[in-house]
Structure formats: structure tokens, C-alpha cells
Motif scaffolding. Structure first.
Motif, PDB file in Angstrom:
ATOM      1  N   ASP A  74       0.811  -1.229   0.000  1.00 54.18           N
ATOM      2  CA  ASP A  74       0.000   0.000   0.000  1.00 54.18           C
ATOM      3  C   ASP A  74       0.841   1.274   0.000  1.00 54.18           C
ATOM      4  O   ASP A  74       0.404   2.322   0.464  1.00 54.18           O
ATOM      5  CB  ASP A  74      -0.960   0.034   1.195  1.00 54.18           C
ATOM      6  N   LYS A  75       2.041   1.207  -0.535  1.00 56.64           N
ATOM      7  CA  LYS A  75       2.922   2.366  -0.584  1.00 56.64           C
ATOM      8  C   LYS A  75       2.664   3.149  -1.870  1.00 56.64           C
ATOM      9  O   LYS A  75       2.552   2.562  -2.946  1.00 56.64           O
ATOM     10  CB  LYS A  75       4.398   1.942  -0.551  1.00 56.64           C
ATOM     11  N   PRO A  76       2.573   4.495  -1.778  1.00 59.88           N
ATOM     12  CA  PRO A  76       2.409   5.298  -2.988  1.00 59.88           C
ATOM     13  C   PRO A  76       3.635   5.166  -3.888  1.00 59.88           C
ATOM     14  O   PRO A  76       4.763   5.044  -3.403  1.00 59.88           O
ATOM     15  CB  PRO A  76       2.275   6.727  -2.471  1.00 59.88           C
ATOM     16  N   VAL A  77       3.406   5.179  -5.185  1.00 63.93           N
ATOM     17  CA  VAL A  77       4.476   5.087  -6.171  1.00 63.93           C
ATOM     18  C   VAL A  77       4.717   6.490  -6.716  1.00 63.93           C
ATOM     19  O   VAL A  77       3.770   7.197  -7.082  1.00 63.93           O
ATOM     20  CB  VAL A  77       4.095   4.120  -7.314  1.00 63.93           C
ATOM     21  N   ASP A  78       5.981   6.889  -6.780  1.00 64.18           N
ATOM     22  CA  ASP A  78       6.339   8.198  -7.332  1.00 64.18           C
ATOM     23  C   ASP A  78       6.009   8.199  -8.826  1.00 64.18           C
ATOM     24  O   ASP A  78       6.515   7.363  -9.576  1.00 64.18           O
ATOM     25  CB  ASP A  78       7.822   8.452  -7.106  1.00 64.18           C
ATOM     26  N   PRO A  79       5.179   9.137  -9.299  1.00 64.41           N
ATOM     27  CA  PRO A  79       4.754   9.130 -10.697  1.00 64.41           C
ATOM     28  C   PRO A  79       5.776   9.714 -11.669  1.00 64.41           C
ATOM     29  O   PRO A  79       5.554   9.679 -12.881  1.00 64.41           O
ATOM     30  CB  PRO A  79       3.487   9.981 -10.673  1.00 64.41           C
ATOM     31  N   LYS A  80       6.885  10.237 -11.169  1.00 63.42           N
ATOM     32  CA  LYS A  80       7.892  10.818 -12.062  1.00 63.42           C
ATOM     33  C   LYS A  80       8.399   9.753 -13.024  1.00 63.42           C
ATOM     34  O   LYS A  80       8.739   8.652 -12.627  1.00 63.42           O
ATOM     35  CB  LYS A  80       9.031  11.424 -11.256  1.00 63.42           C
ATOM     36  N   GLY A  81       8.431  10.091 -14.295  1.00 63.73           N
ATOM     37  CA  GLY A  81       8.861   9.157 -15.322  1.00 63.73           C
ATOM     38  C   GLY A  81       7.715   8.360 -15.927  1.00 63.73           C
ATOM     39  O   GLY A  81       7.870   7.738 -16.961  1.00 63.73           O
ATOM     40  N   PHE A  82       6.546   8.374 -15.282  1.00 65.24           N
ATOM     41  CA  PHE A  82       5.374   7.705 -15.833  1.00 65.24           C
ATOM     42  C   PHE A  82       4.671   8.639 -16.813  1.00 65.24           C
ATOM     43  O   PHE A  82       4.755   9.858 -16.698  1.00 65.24           O
ATOM     44  CB  PHE A  82       4.371   7.350 -14.726  1.00 65.24           C
ATOM     45  N   LYS A  83       3.975   8.054 -17.734  1.00 68.75           N
ATOM     46  CA  LYS A  83       3.055   8.814 -18.578  1.00 68.75           C
ATOM     47  C   LYS A  83       1.848   7.924 -18.812  1.00 68.75           C
ATOM     48  O   LYS A  83       1.893   6.717 -18.570  1.00 68.75           O
ATOM     49  CB  LYS A  83       3.704   9.254 -19.881  1.00 68.75           C
ATOM     50  N   GLY A  84       0.772   8.541 -19.239  1.00 69.08           N
ATOM     51  CA  GLY A  84      -0.429   7.740 -19.439  1.00 69.08           C
ATOM     52  C   GLY A  84      -1.474   8.439 -20.263  1.00 69.08           C
ATOM     53  O   GLY A  84      -1.338   9.612 -20.616  1.00 69.08           O
ATOM     54  N   VAL A  85      -2.503   7.686 -20.535  1.00 66.66           N
ATOM     55  CA  VAL A  85      -3.653   8.215 -21.245  1.00 66.66           C
ATOM     56  C   VAL A  85      -4.896   7.563 -20.656  1.00 66.66           C
ATOM     57  O   VAL A  85      -4.910   6.364 -20.380  1.00 66.66           O
ATOM     58  CB  VAL A  85      -3.556   7.991 -22.774  1.00 66.66           C
ATOM     59  N   ALA A  86      -5.900   8.380 -20.400  1.00 70.24           N
ATOM     60  CA  ALA A  86      -7.203   7.885 -19.937  1.00 70.24           C
ATOM     61  C   ALA A  86      -8.151   7.961 -21.123  1.00 70.24           C
ATOM     62  O   ALA A  86      -8.193   8.978 -21.827  1.00 70.24           O
ATOM     63  CB  ALA A  86      -7.708   8.734 -18.788  1.00 70.24           C
ATOM     64  N   ILE A  87      -8.891   6.913 -21.348  1.00 69.51           N
ATOM     65  CA  ILE A  87      -9.862   6.876 -22.450  1.00 69.51           C
ATOM     66  C   ILE A  87     -11.226   6.611 -21.838  1.00 69.51           C
ATOM     67  O   ILE A  87     -11.477   5.522 -21.311  1.00 69.51           O
ATOM     68  CB  ILE A  87      -9.500   5.790 -23.480  1.00 69.51           C
ATOM     69  N   PHE A  88     -12.081   7.630 -21.882  1.00 72.32           N
ATOM     70  CA  PHE A  88     -13.407   7.533 -21.288  1.00 72.32           C
ATOM     71  C   PHE A  88     -14.466   7.847 -22.318  1.00 72.32           C
ATOM     72  O   PHE A  88     -14.243   8.607 -23.257  1.00 72.32           O
ATOM     73  CB  PHE A  88     -13.559   8.500 -20.105  1.00 72.32           C
ATOM     74  N   ASN A  89     -15.641   7.271 -22.103  1.00 70.09           N
ATOM     75  CA  ASN A  89     -16.788   7.548 -22.950  1.00 70.09           C
ATOM     76  C   ASN A  89     -17.493   8.789 -22.396  1.00 70.09           C
ATOM     77  O   ASN A  89     -18.124   8.735 -21.351  1.00 70.09           O
ATOM     78  CB  ASN A  89     -17.728   6.340 -22.965  1.00 70.09           C
TER      79      ASN A  89
END
Length: 138
Positions: A74-89
Motif C-alpha cells: 500500500d505504498k504510494p508510487v512516485d509518478p515521475k517518469g510515468f506517462k499515461g492516457v485515460a480513455i473515457f466515454n
């Protein structure tokens, strides 16, 4: 006396079979424990989904989407270096929302229109090592 031996042997065989059945049941129950994995709690009031080695918490407010990454224990992950895309209707068509690390230790993005409280779709993440994972929100 010869009559007691077969009866005694029969009782011993039944006891052995029962012990074997209980042992088999116990092993089957223990084998199922890893499948009952610990589910982290949503600490930001969002919805949780699994994405590869991570749990993803989705928080949608107005036009903003926030993604919090949760790792082992349950440890938070540092988002630095991550990228993403959300696809919603949204409004009957799919909208792609680009996600980038923010100062709040999450990935965030902005939609062109207000998001529902529980948007339906998926979030695809790319880790710094290039591996991708997808979280689905129904």
C-alpha cells in the motif's frame, strides 16, 4: 477373535480416509489464500483498479482527472517518469485525456468537458522502464 481384526482394520481404514479427506480440504483452502490478495484502500476518495503490478486510484472532479499509483504494501508510487492516457466515454464518444506527473505526486489531465462522478473507460500507463499496464473502470 478373528472377527475383531477385520472390524478393527475397517475402522482404521475409515479413519485414515477421513484424515486424508480433511488434509486434502485443508490444503485446498490454503492454496486459495494467495488468490485472496490484500486490496488497498482508496485514500483519496476515488475508485480502485488493478494495472499490472500497481493499483490505480482514479479521482474525477469537474474536468480534472487524477491518478494515484499504489505499489506493494500500500505504498504510494512516485509518478515521475510515468506517462499515461485515460480513455473515457464522454457524451457518447471516446475521449483521450493525456496524463502527466503533477506536483501532487499523481498523474493528472484535463478533459474538454465535465467528467461524470464515475467515468467508464480505461487508463493506460507507461512506466519509466517502458512497460505498459492498463486499469479498467466499469
Amino acid at each position: 477373535m478373528p472377527l475383531h481384526i477385520p472390524i478393527e482394520r475397517s475402522r482404521l481404514e475409515r479413519r485414515s480416509r477421513m484424515k486424508f479427506r480433511y488434509l486434502t480440504l485443508g490444503i485446498a483452502l490454503l492454496a486459495g489464500l494467495p488468490a485472496y490478495a490484500h486490496e488497498p484502500k482508496a485514500s483519496h476518495g476515488g475508485r480502485l483498479a488493478e494495472a499490472g503490478p500497481y493499483h490505480v486510484e482514479l479521482v474525477a472532479k469537474d474536468k480534472t482527472i487524477e491518478i494515484f499509483l499504489i505499489g506493494e504494501n500500500d505504498k504510494p508510487v512516485d509518478p515521475k517518469g510515468f506517462k499515461g492516457v485515460a480513455i473515457f466515454n464522454l457524451g457518447g464518444k471516446a475521449e483521450r485525456i493525456t496524463l502527466a506527473p503533477s506536483e501532487k505526486d499523481n498523474l493528472s489531465g484535463t478533459a474538454i468537458m465535465a467528467l461524470p462522478a464515475r467515468p467508464k473507460g480505461a487508463v493506460q500507463l507507461t512506466a519509466p522502464d517502458g512497460k505498459t499496464a492498463t486499469a479498467r473502470f466499469d
